[in-house]
Scaffold this active site. Structure first.
Site, PDB file in Angstrom:
ATOM      1  N   SER A 275      19.326  25.399 -18.423  1.00 40.27           N
ATOM      2  CA  SER A 275      19.061  24.639 -19.635  1.00 40.27           C
ATOM      3  C   SER A 275      17.573  24.387 -19.750  1.00 40.27           C
ATOM      4  O   SER A 275      16.894  24.148 -18.750  1.00 40.27           O
ATOM      5  CB  SER A 275      19.805  23.297 -19.612  1.00 40.27           C
ATOM      6  OG  SER A 275      19.454  22.513 -20.731  1.00 40.27           O
ATOM      7  N   CYS A 332       6.901  31.633 -23.191  1.00 40.11           N
ATOM      8  CA  CYS A 332       7.522  30.397 -23.681  1.00 40.11           C
ATOM      9  C   CYS A 332       6.575  29.662 -24.620  1.00 40.11           C
ATOM     10  O   CYS A 332       5.384  29.521 -24.327  1.00 40.11           O
ATOM     11  CB  CYS A 332       7.904  29.502 -22.504  1.00 40.11           C
ATOM     12  SG  CYS A 332       8.887  28.073 -22.972  1.00 40.11           S
ATOM     13  N   ARG A 429      21.414  27.644 -24.183  1.00 38.33           N
ATOM     14  CA  ARG A 429      20.368  27.156 -23.284  1.00 38.33           C
ATOM     15  C   ARG A 429      19.369  26.282 -24.028  1.00 38.33           C
ATOM     16  O   ARG A 429      18.841  25.319 -23.500  1.00 38.33           O
ATOM     17  CB  ARG A 429      19.637  28.338 -22.638  1.00 38.33           C
ATOM     18  CG  ARG A 429      18.602  27.920 -21.606  1.00 38.33           C
ATOM     19  CD  ARG A 429      17.859  29.117 -21.026  1.00 38.33           C
ATOM     20  NE  ARG A 429      17.175  28.745 -19.790  1.00 38.33           N
ATOM     21  CZ  ARG A 429      15.976  28.191 -19.738  1.00 38.33           C
ATOM     22  NH1 ARG A 429      15.324  27.943 -20.858  1.00 38.33           N
ATOM     23  NH2 ARG A 429      15.427  27.881 -18.579  1.00 38.33           N
TER      24      ARG A 429
END
Length: 514
Positions: A275, A332, A429
């Site tokens: 997660s 990311c 997620r």
């Protein structure tokens, strides 16, 4: 020359650097490039440095490296290579349950000891069946039992030397006509030790050694190729059955409980609750379910977290390790898009400083770009490092190579990218569970071919050993002890210092790492 110096008290030694506590309690968010470790005293060789470290409360690794559960990083090939070189791979869950469990089984079958679930066939199976099986499983040397299963009475064995020169006209011939019969086989008795079986296999000069019980029923198999692997990879991460260690990731919603059960049944040694923000009721419920259903022996890695309060919630719930990092990976964009996260060096120090009081190891996840970053993460309290981009582009990473502008590349994407979130695993997620509009927290790109992990991980191992030698730490445990005691000193860097520490003042250069 002494008259040109300004002398002072000879017993005085100026302070160098600062402790980790002073550095990270200044209420600044620091990344790996913002500081350096100061050197210590060397009294040992780099090869003597012990890199053994804890992955979870009950699992230790000889090399502190973990491959990330991303669909362009870890499937069975990567997980196998990571385990062989002393680390562990975490199989991603951006796929069906059947696909993921099969990837786990592939790693567990690839072991350096007794093969406890070999593929078997019946005497009446044909050469055609054998070729189909070989195409599916990728190996030959098949035991033949009366039932076609493990536990059946051994009838013989079919190896490549029995069938390699047979043409298509022989496809209908039964294996009973082609196999080496039982009377010509060398076998070992069930209950023998691995060393005893190794001795029999070596002296017999055979490729396979069936293990049978008193009723001549097949209970296991050994392969000569596994003996070679055992010599080649002395650091291999193995369980008590001498199988390679492997982990797998799952989501944190009710529908993921069946996936967790299937992965445990398939033999996964550790489960990662995957997660982007682990401090949630969903993750707490999943931890509770896993521990109640499978007992406290099951190893659960919780996360991701970046604060002590997040860590407290998951530690109180019973996780066996913590995954630290939010928005620091090369692919990311969580910090940019959502304005939530924490600089990675600060996150590791703060979470590890709290988690160590409860004996919970910390995994530094994200932002690792070089050997130096690995050493810094470990020096700040992390027990292991999880890598994505550093392993992307290797031959063991999923995907095909392609050429662009004459450079050999392989695709690499964040699990929060829109392309990854076409599959439900990535959607869950990042909590994209409603509506058609998805908020991307990652990007897709490509990376240069890195070659094989089997050569790259030993480079990382040697690099970390040299780093530890420079600071005077004989082991990773000693490195962390030096940090917490204040013996290991740190120093902040200015932008000019960062520039000075890199390659500069050259017209051109070639940068080869190994």
């Amino acid at each position: 020359m002494a008259e040109y110096l300004i002398s002072g008290e000879t017993m005085y030694i100026p302070d160098d650097g600062m402790t980790a506590s002073a550095l990270f309690n200044a209420h600044e968010g620091l990344t790996y490039n913002d500081f350096l470790l100061l050197p210590g005293y060397i009294s040992f060789t780099a090869a003597e440095v012990d890199l053994t470290s804890a992955l979870t409360r009950r699992i230790t690794l000889k090399a502190p490296f973990v491959s990330s559960p991303m669909d362009t990083i870890t499937e069975s090939n990567m997980a196998t290579a990571m385990a062989l070189t002393g680390g562990i791979g975490i199989i991603h869950h951006n796929c069906s349950i059947d696909v993921q469990t099969e990837e786990v089984r592939k790693v567990k079958k690839y072991k350096q000891g007794f093969i406890i679930d070999p593929v078997c066939m019946k005497p009446e199976n044909t050469l055609y069946d054998l070729r189909v099986m070989k195409k599916t499983h990728g190996f030959s040397g098949i035991p033949i039992t009366d039932t076609g299963k493990l536990g059946g009475i051994l009838q013989g064995i079919v190896t490549s030397r029995d069938v390699d020169f047979l043409g298509d006209e022989a496809l209908s011939r039964p294996l009973s006509e082609l196999m080496t019969p039982r009377k010509d086989l060398v076998v070992a008795k069930h209950g023998c030790t691995l060393e005893e079986a190794n001795t029999i296999l070596q002296s017999s000069k055979k490729g396979k050694l069936p293990i049978v019980n008193d009723n001549d029923e097949l209970t296991a198999l050994m392969a000569r190729t596994d003996l070679k692997k055992n010599r080649t990879f002395p650091w291999a991460s193995k369980d008590e059955k001498n199988q390679l260690l492997v982990g797998a990731s799952v989501g944190t919603h009710d529908e993921d409980k069946g996936r967790l059960d299937a992965l445990v049944a398939a033999g996964a040694d550790v489960i990662v609750l995957d997660s982007s923000q682990g401090n949630s009721v969903y993750q707490l419920n999943m931890v509770k379910y896993a521990k109640q259903k499978h007992g406290h022996d099951i190893q659960i890695i919780g996360g991701n977290v970046v604060t002590s309060q997040q860590a407290k919630t998951l530690i109180d719930a019973g996780v066996d390790a913590l995954r630290v990092g939010m928005g620091c990976g090369s692919i990311c964009i969580t910090q940019e898009v959502l304005a939530v996260g924490r600089p990675q060096a600060t996150a590791i120090y703060k979470v590890a400083e709290y988690a160590r009081r409860f004996g919970v190891p910390v995994i530094a996840d994200g932002g690792i770009q070089a050997v130096g970053h690995i050493t810094k993460a470990l020096a700040l309290g992390a027990s292991t490092v999880m890598m994505g981009s550093l392993l992307a582009g290797s031959s063991e990473a999923p995907g095909e190579y392609f050429f662009q502008d004459g450079i050999r590349l392989k695709k690499y994407r964040g699990m929060g990218s829109l392309s990854a979130m076409e599959n439900k695993g990535s959607q869950m997620r990042y909590f994209n569970t409603t509506g058609d509009l998805k908020i991307a927290q990652g990007v897709s790109g490509s990376v240069v071919d890195k070659g094989s992990i089997l050569q790259f991980i030993p480079y990382l191992v040697t690099g970390v050993q040299h780093s530890c030698q420079d600071v005077g730490a004989r082991s990773l445990t000693a490195l962390r002890s030096m940090m917490y005691s204040g013996e290991l000193k740190f120093e902040k860097r200015t932008n000019a210092a960062i520039q000075e520490g890199g390659v500069h003042s050259l017209h051109s250069y070639e940068k080869r790492l190994f």
